[in-house]
Design a protein around this motif. Structure first.
Motif, mmCIF file in Angstrom:
data_model
loop_
_atom_site.group_PDB
_atom_site.id
_atom_site.type_symbol
_atom_site.label_atom_id
_atom_site.label_comp_id
_atom_site.label_asym_id
_atom_site.label_seq_id
_atom_site.Cartn_x
_atom_site.Cartn_y
_atom_site.Cartn_z
ATOM 1 N N ILE A 119 85.902 64.649 28.591
ATOM 2 C CA ILE A 119 85.756 66.097 28.412
ATOM 3 C C ILE A 119 85.756 66.787 29.773
ATOM 4 C CG2 ILE A 119 84.168 67.919 27.660
ATOM 5 C CD1 ILE A 119 83.283 65.980 25.404
ATOM 6 N N ASN A 120 85.042 66.200 30.734
ATOM 7 C CA ASN A 120 84.985 66.741 32.089
ATOM 8 C C ASN A 120 86.371 66.780 32.728
ATOM 9 O OD1 ASN A 120 82.540 66.199 34.777
ATOM 10 N ND2 ASN A 120 84.147 67.708 34.566
ATOM 11 N N ALA A 121 87.101 65.679 32.585
ATOM 12 C CA ALA A 121 88.455 65.622 33.145
ATOM 13 C C ALA A 121 89.355 66.686 32.517
ATOM 14 C CB ALA A 121 89.046 64.230 32.932
ATOM 15 N N THR A 122 89.181 66.900 31.216
ATOM 16 C CA THR A 122 90.001 67.890 30.513
ATOM 17 C C THR A 122 89.704 69.307 30.983
ATOM 18 O OG1 THR A 122 90.093 66.471 28.548
ATOM 19 C CG2 THR A 122 90.615 68.809 28.240
ATOM 20 N N THR A 123 88.414 69.642 31.161
ATOM 21 C CA THR A 123 88.075 71.004 31.600
ATOM 22 C C THR A 123 88.575 71.267 33.018
ATOM 23 O OG1 THR A 123 85.871 70.320 32.390
ATOM 24 C CG2 THR A 123 86.031 71.130 30.122
ATOM 25 N N VAL A 124 88.520 70.242 33.868
ATOM 26 C CA VAL A 124 89.034 70.414 35.227
ATOM 27 C C VAL A 124 90.556 70.601 35.190
ATOM 28 C CG1 VAL A 124 89.379 69.283 37.470
ATOM 29 C CG2 VAL A 124 87.150 69.188 36.355
ATOM 30 N N ALA A 125 91.237 69.850 34.324
ATOM 31 C CA ALA A 125 92.692 69.985 34.196
ATOM 32 C C ALA A 125 93.057 71.390 33.712
ATOM 33 C CB ALA A 125 93.232 68.934 33.232
ATOM 34 N N ILE A 126 92.333 71.876 32.691
ATOM 35 C CA ILE A 126 92.609 73.216 32.165
ATOM 36 C C ILE A 126 92.291 74.281 33.212
ATOM 37 C CG2 ILE A 126 91.916 74.920 30.429
ATOM 38 C CD1 ILE A 126 91.413 72.567 28.511
ATOM 39 N N GLY A 127 91.136 74.123 33.875
ATOM 40 C CA GLY A 127 90.760 75.082 34.911
ATOM 41 C C GLY A 127 91.767 75.109 36.052
ATOM 42 N N THR A 128 92.237 73.919 36.451
ATOM 43 C CA THR A 128 93.239 73.855 37.518
ATOM 44 C C THR A 128 94.529 74.544 37.094
ATOM 45 O OG1 THR A 128 92.318 71.759 38.333
ATOM 46 C CG2 THR A 128 94.570 72.301 38.992
ATOM 47 N N ALA A 129 94.926 74.346 35.836
ATOM 48 C CA ALA A 129 96.154 74.978 35.334
ATOM 49 C C ALA A 129 96.050 76.501 35.407
ATOM 50 C CB ALA A 129 96.421 74.532 33.894
ATOM 51 N N PHE A 130 94.901 77.043 34.985
ATOM 52 C CA PHE A 130 94.705 78.487 35.074
ATOM 53 C C PHE A 130 94.688 78.939 36.528
ATOM 54 C CE2 PHE A 130 93.091 78.326 30.653
ATOM 55 C CZ PHE A 130 93.776 79.412 30.133
ATOM 56 N N GLY A 131 94.044 78.141 37.380
ATOM 57 C CA GLY A 131 93.993 78.491 38.795
ATOM 58 C C GLY A 131 95.369 78.510 39.431
ATOM 59 N N LEU A 132 96.227 77.564 39.021
ATOM 60 C CA LEU A 132 97.582 77.505 39.575
ATOM 61 C C LEU A 132 98.417 78.710 39.153
ATOM 62 C CD1 LEU A 132 98.402 73.687 39.195
ATOM 63 C CD2 LEU A 132 97.891 74.955 41.290
ATOM 64 N N LEU A 133 98.116 79.244 37.961
ATOM 65 C CA LEU A 133 98.818 80.458 37.527
ATOM 66 C C LEU A 133 98.491 81.633 38.453
ATOM 67 C CD1 LEU A 133 98.358 80.294 33.633
ATOM 68 C CD2 LEU A 133 100.442 79.828 34.950
ATOM 69 N N LEU A 134 97.287 81.595 39.020
ATOM 70 C CA LEU A 134 96.867 82.660 39.930
ATOM 71 C C LEU A 134 97.232 82.364 41.377
ATOM 72 C CD1 LEU A 134 93.268 83.260 38.472
ATOM 73 C CD2 LEU A 134 95.335 84.590 38.010
ATOM 74 N N HIS A 135 97.487 81.074 41.684
ATOM 75 C CA HIS A 135 97.754 80.652 43.057
ATOM 76 C C HIS A 135 98.999 81.354 43.603
ATOM 77 C CE1 HIS A 135 97.558 78.172 46.581
ATOM 78 N NE2 HIS A 135 98.740 77.637 46.362
ATOM 79 N N GLY A 136 98.828 82.003 44.730
ATOM 80 C CA GLY A 136 99.951 82.712 45.335
ATOM 81 C C GLY A 136 100.167 84.100 44.774
ATOM 82 N N ARG A 137 99.482 84.430 43.688
ATOM 83 C CA ARG A 137 99.625 85.750 43.076
ATOM 84 C C ARG A 137 98.474 86.687 43.449
ATOM 85 N NH1 ARG A 137 101.918 82.186 39.503
ATOM 86 N NH2 ARG A 137 103.929 82.799 38.616
ATOM 87 N N LEU A 138 97.346 86.080 43.861
ATOM 88 C CA LEU A 138 96.198 86.888 44.256
ATOM 89 C C LEU A 138 96.218 87.113 45.768
ATOM 90 C CD1 LEU A 138 93.263 85.246 42.233
ATOM 91 C CD2 LEU A 138 94.448 87.388 41.726
ATOM 92 N N PRO A 139 95.819 88.300 46.213
ATOM 93 C CA PRO A 139 95.686 88.524 47.664
ATOM 94 C C PRO A 139 94.668 87.545 48.248
ATOM 95 C CG PRO A 139 95.525 90.593 46.433
ATOM 96 C CD PRO A 139 95.469 89.483 45.417
ATOM 97 N N ASP A 140 94.814 87.275 49.535
ATOM 98 C CA ASP A 140 93.910 86.338 50.200
ATOM 99 C C ASP A 140 92.452 86.727 50.031
ATOM 100 O OD1 ASP A 140 96.004 84.793 51.011
ATOM 101 O OD2 ASP A 140 96.072 85.586 53.060
#
Length: 248
Positions: A15-36
């Motif tokens: 379950i922990n591995a899954t939440t980190v995977a999902i969280g990382t996926a959402f974070g990658l959608l924002l990566h490079g799109r948010l100002p520094d």
């Protein structure tokens, strides 16, 4: 061990591995799109929350007293010895080398290793990792690990938005360490019948809390603490506590 037994003992880890995977996926959608500045404030939010959790954990040193040896003193001895061993064994460099090796294999970006190291330490240094894994492995109760999984999932969104895909590869460390403790819980139960109140675990929890303060300092860009070099202290903690009991 059949599949159902295996799942019962390690469900919290998956379950922990899954939440980190999902969280990382959402974070990658924002990566490079948010100002520094927005990426920075997200990581600072994780850092400040880490300070709160770390201080709560570090307070366990006050309960880790053994005989005439104060828990804070035992924690200091454990951290110093662990840090010296970590520097001798070059643990920090080893973890960075592993991150760089994975980075080369997957073609990760410039912050890959930094994200991998930060997430691996943040997600695996703490009382919920050890006590939660023991509970899951012994009784099948994954409650603590589910709570931890929720926190890690939220944190991974912020970290991945700043550091990229390297955060997701911390799942490998979660599976190996957390899953390994869960599967070994049967043997550890003979040594730790009451892990939540055992002085050895309280010492490890307190030392882990102090280490997490170092993680928070790094996340908040207040300095550069070589937190990974202190990892041997988590193994030395029970040994130092046992020695203190013997000397008392």
């Amino acid at each position: 061990m059949d599949f159902l037994d295996f799942w019962s003992r390690t469900s919290g880890t998956w379950i922990n591995a899954t939440t980190v995977a999902i969280g990382t996926a959402f974070g990658l959608l924002l990566h490079g799109r948010l100002p520094d500045r927005m990426q920075r404030i997200a990581v600072q939010g994780v850092g400040l929350t880490t300070v709160f959790i770390a201080l709560s954990m570090a307070g366990s040193l006050g309960q880790a007293t053994v005989g005439r040896f104060d828990g804070v003193v035992l924690g200091l001895v454990t951290l110093v010895l662990g840090g010296l061993l970590g520097e001798w064994w070059r643990v920090e460099e080893g973890l960075e080398t592993l991150g760089n090796w994975i980075k080369r294999r997957v073609g990760g970006g410039g912050s890959f290793t930094e994200g991998f190291v930060a997430a691996s330490l943040l997600f695996c240094v703490g009382p919920m990792t050890l006590i939660g894994s023991l509970n899951n492995g012994l009784t099948g109760d994954a409650t603590l690990l589910v709570i931890k999984a929720t926190l890690d999932g939220i944190s991974s969104v912020a970290l991945a938005s700043a550091y990229g895909v390297g955060v997701g590869f911390s799942i490998l460390v979660i599976l190996l360490y957390q899953g390994g403790v869960s599967l070994a819980a049967g043997a550890l139960a003979q040594l730790l019948p009451d892990p939540a109140n055992d002085p050895r675990i309280l010492l490890v929890t307190g030392v882990g809390g102090v280490m997490m303060i170092g993680i928070a300092i790094n996340l908040l860009s207040l300095g550069r603490v070589r937190v990974a070099s202190f990892l041997p202290a988590l193994v030395l903690g029970p040994l130092v506590s046992t020695l203190a009991r013997w000397l008392s």
